[in-house]
Motif scaffolding. Structure first.
Motif, PDB file in Angstrom:
ATOM      1  N   MET A 387       0.846  -1.192   0.000  1.00 22.91           N
ATOM      2  CA  MET A 387       0.000   0.000   0.000  1.00 22.91           C
ATOM      3  C   MET A 387       0.878   1.237   0.000  1.00 22.91           C
ATOM      4  N   GLU A 486      -5.626  -8.321  -3.343  1.00 29.88           N
ATOM      5  CA  GLU A 486      -6.836  -7.729  -2.772  1.00 29.88           C
ATOM      6  C   GLU A 486      -6.504  -6.456  -1.994  1.00 29.88           C
ATOM      7  N   ASP A 487      -5.369  -6.460  -1.273  1.00 31.21           N
ATOM      8  CA  ASP A 487      -5.009  -5.338  -0.411  1.00 31.21           C
ATOM      9  C   ASP A 487      -4.163  -4.281  -1.114  1.00 31.21           C
ATOM     10  N   GLN A 489      -3.082  -1.240  -2.996  1.00 28.20           N
ATOM     11  CA  GLN A 489      -3.737  -0.026  -3.440  1.00 28.20           C
ATOM     12  C   GLN A 489      -2.858   1.195  -3.239  1.00 28.20           C
ATOM     13  N   VAL A 491      -3.219   5.282  -2.506  1.00 30.06           N
ATOM     14  CA  VAL A 491      -4.173   6.278  -2.002  1.00 30.06           C
ATOM     15  C   VAL A 491      -3.545   7.661  -2.138  1.00 30.06           C
ATOM     16  N   ILE A 504       0.372  -2.706 -10.865  1.00 26.77           N
ATOM     17  CA  ILE A 504      -0.149  -3.550  -9.783  1.00 26.77           C
ATOM     18  C   ILE A 504      -0.072  -4.982 -10.280  1.00 26.77           C
ATOM     19  N   LYS A 519      -8.270   6.663  -5.198  1.00 26.21           N
ATOM     20  CA  LYS A 519      -7.640   5.386  -4.868  1.00 26.21           C
ATOM     21  C   LYS A 519      -7.425   4.625  -6.167  1.00 26.21           C
ATOM     22  N   VAL A 520      -6.301   3.913  -6.255  1.00 29.00           N
ATOM     23  CA  VAL A 520      -6.017   3.092  -7.426  1.00 29.00           C
ATOM     24  C   VAL A 520      -5.891   1.653  -6.946  1.00 29.00           C
ATOM     25  N   LYS A 521      -6.736   0.777  -7.507  1.00 29.82           N
ATOM     26  CA  LYS A 521      -6.761  -0.622  -7.078  1.00 29.82           C
ATOM     27  C   LYS A 521      -6.877  -1.526  -8.296  1.00 29.82           C
ATOM     28  N   GLU A 523      -9.134  -4.045  -9.999  1.00 28.62           N
ATOM     29  CA  GLU A 523     -10.527  -4.478 -10.008  1.00 28.62           C
ATOM     30  C   GLU A 523     -10.773  -5.298 -11.271  1.00 28.62           C
ATOM     31  N   VAL A 527      -6.378  -2.242 -13.649  1.00 32.66           N
ATOM     32  CA  VAL A 527      -6.060  -1.152 -12.732  1.00 32.66           C
ATOM     33  C   VAL A 527      -7.106  -0.059 -12.900  1.00 32.66           C
ATOM     34  N   GLU A 530     -10.498   5.074  -8.522  1.00 32.14           N
ATOM     35  CA  GLU A 530     -11.764   5.352  -7.832  1.00 32.14           C
ATOM     36  C   GLU A 530     -11.632   6.695  -7.129  1.00 32.14           C
TER      37      GLU A 530
END
Length: 534
Positions: A387, A486-487, A489, A491, A504, A519-521, A523, A527, A530
């Motif tokens: 993170m 999953e974790d 990200q 911010v 990622i 936030k960048v995750k 999904e 990539v 949000e």
């Protein structure tokens, strides 16, 4: 005029009284002793609409109070609907309790609830319905995990409290006397985990509570578990207490003003405190923590514990593109700001700014204050982190910057592939051994057959155990990769500039404009950005 039948019906002799209208009968009922009975409007109206020869007309009926108990679908609540008596008997407390039992209510009942509902019989008009809660279930309360309560001030605690000058300002280089202990001092008290409190439904079913996790008190170097109390950790040497996971250790401390050509490099088995600066070209290696009150310029610091630098870390880019300043910790790195330096740790926590640094964090990389990170991160490269949190990433010029999150996933994938390869080889060996067993079964010499089967069986057992071990490892790797992705990200609390290349795992996003807080995750294997809502 009216008579009460044994079945509770109120009768009117229509031949004797000859009522002129339905309204007359209803008005007479209201003035009679049967005024609270339930009026039978249909029977009265039908009498005047049809030619009936019956002598007695049912004009009303007497009804006792009734209670209907309803349970919620999850059996956590029992509610009651009380219909007030219409000329009949009120419901007693004992009768109401029987209705509760009949409905299956066994726990969570309070008499006060029932009394409050029954009281409404004397406050509401006849036939009205009163509703209320009669019994409540209780959700289970999970147990608390075991806690470790420090009994002494650690080095990290001390560094959070700079000494105040006479004018009230903080002297960021003077933290007063070091927190130290003598042998036999109580360092930590452990509060055991609690089992939790079971819950229940109103029907009496038990809802088990999850017990709190009971961690083991860890005795680091220089400490031991008390012989008199296994929940207490005490020091066995004189030194400075340092936090470790679920415990403490006590370090010898080497304190020096400056690390420079005059002092030479520092290599120490315990912890090192530099009260001023680390000058260019100097090295410090410590088996404990390293704390520098001033700055580190083009130095090399490595520690088994944490590295804390109260001021800046400054380096420059050399001709071979390598950075002249390297800070490597097996614990965490804490510093004010850094530029042109290599940082590697479990967690990297930078208070203000990082420029043109190369950083590798196992878990968290944070730029800014802990409660609301607003620091700047630009230039350089993030080799890995699970993170990343910062106020601003990149700069107005759109200069390229590379951020890698969950990069360690590649190692997990490589291990998974190797594990699958080994498992296939093991399965192949087991197939071969099965064929060998079938051939051994055809051997006619009983003794020879027995020895042969025993030998093959032992080898087969070895490969079965190996296959089981590989399957467990494979499952563990798959779970680890899932949790990692999953974790993972990024911010951003203020701005994400263009020119930032975000990786990622195996997916990439190149920013081509400025983004607001987001936030960048990862999904659905892509990539995604949000945006934060205010």
């Amino acid at each position: 005029m009216f008579k009460l039948a044994h079945n509770g019906n109120v009768l009117l002799d229509v031949h004797e009284n000859s009522p002129p209208s339905a309204a007359f009968i209803i008005e007479a009922l209201e003035k009679s002793p049967f005024c609270e009975c339930r009026v039978d409007h249909d029977a009265i109206n039908n009498f005047f609409k049809s030619d009936s020869n019956e002598r007695m007309l049912v004009v009303a009926s007497k009804h006792d109070a009734s209670l209907v108990v309803t349970l919620s679908d999850d059996k956590m609540l029992a509610t009651g609907e009380l219909t007030v008596a219409e000329g009949g008997k009120v419901m007693t407390l004992d009768e109401a309790k029987k209705e509760l039992i009949k409905a299956g209510v066994a726990r969570g009942y309070k008499q006060a609830f029932l009394e409050q509902l029954l009281q409404q019989q004397f406050e509401l008009p006849a036939g009205e319905i009163a509703k209320g809660v009669l019994a409540k279930g209780r959700l289970p309360i999970d147990g608390q995990p075991s806690k470790f309560v420090p009994q002494v001030e650690t080095l990290k605690d001390r560094l959070k409290k700079p000494k105040l000058r006479e004018d009230g300002t903080a002297d960021m280089r003077d933290f007063g006397k070091l927190a130290s202990v003598e042998p036999g001092v109580l360092l930590i008290k452990q509060i055991p985990a609690t089992p939790g409190k079971e819950g229940f439904t109103v029907t009496g079913d038990v809802l088990p509570a999850k017990p709190g996790e009971n961690s083991t008190l860890v005795a680091g170097e220089g400490t031991e578990i008390s012989k008199n109390n296994p929940l207490e950790l005490i020091s066995v040497i004189a030194g400075v207490p340092v936090d470790i996971a679920n415990g403490m250790r006590v370090d010898d401390i080497f304190t020096i003003a400056d690390v420079n050509v005059k002092s030479g490099h520092v290599d120490f088995e315990g912890s090192v405190i530099v009260t001023h600066n680390v000058e260019p070209g100097m090295r410090i290696h410590a088996k404990g923590d390293i704390t520098v009150m001033g700055t580190v310029e083009s130095g090399y610091l490595s520690a088994v514990g944490d590295i804390t630098i109260k001021q800046g870390v400054i380096g420059h880019q050399q001709e071979d593109k390598k950075l002249s300043c390297n800070i490597i910790s097996q614990g965490d790195i804490h510093l004010s700001h850094g530029q042109y330096c290599y940082l590697e740790a479990n967690n990297i926590l930078i208070e203000r700014q990082a420029s043109h640094c190369v950083m590798k964090a196992t878990k968290l990389l944070q730029v800014g204050q802990e409660d609301n990170p607003q620091g700047k991160l630009f230039g350089g490269e993030v080799l890995d982190a699970q993170m990343l949190i910062a106020g601003e990433i990149g700069n107005e010029s759109g200069a390229k910057m590379v951020i890698n999150l969950a990069a360690s996933g590649a190692d997990v994938t490589a291990q998974t592939d190797q594990c699958l390869k080994e498992l296939a080889q093991t399965d192949s060996q087991l197939d071969t051994l099965q064929e060998a067993i079938e051939k051994a079964d055809q051997v006619k010499d009983a003794e020879k057959k027995k020895l042969l089967l025993a030998k093959i069986g032992a080898t087969q057992m070895h490969y079965c155990e190996q296959a089981e071990m590989l399957e467990k490892k494979l499952s563990s790797l798959e779970h680890h990769l899932h949790d990692l992705l999953e974790d993972a990200q990024l911010v951003v609390n203020k701005k994400l500039h263009s020119g930032v290349e975000i990786h990622i795992f195996e997916k990439v996003l190149l920013t081509n404009r400025q983004y607001p807080p987001c936030k960048v995750k990862l999904e659905e294997n892509k990539v995604e950005v949000e945006f934060k809502t205010t």
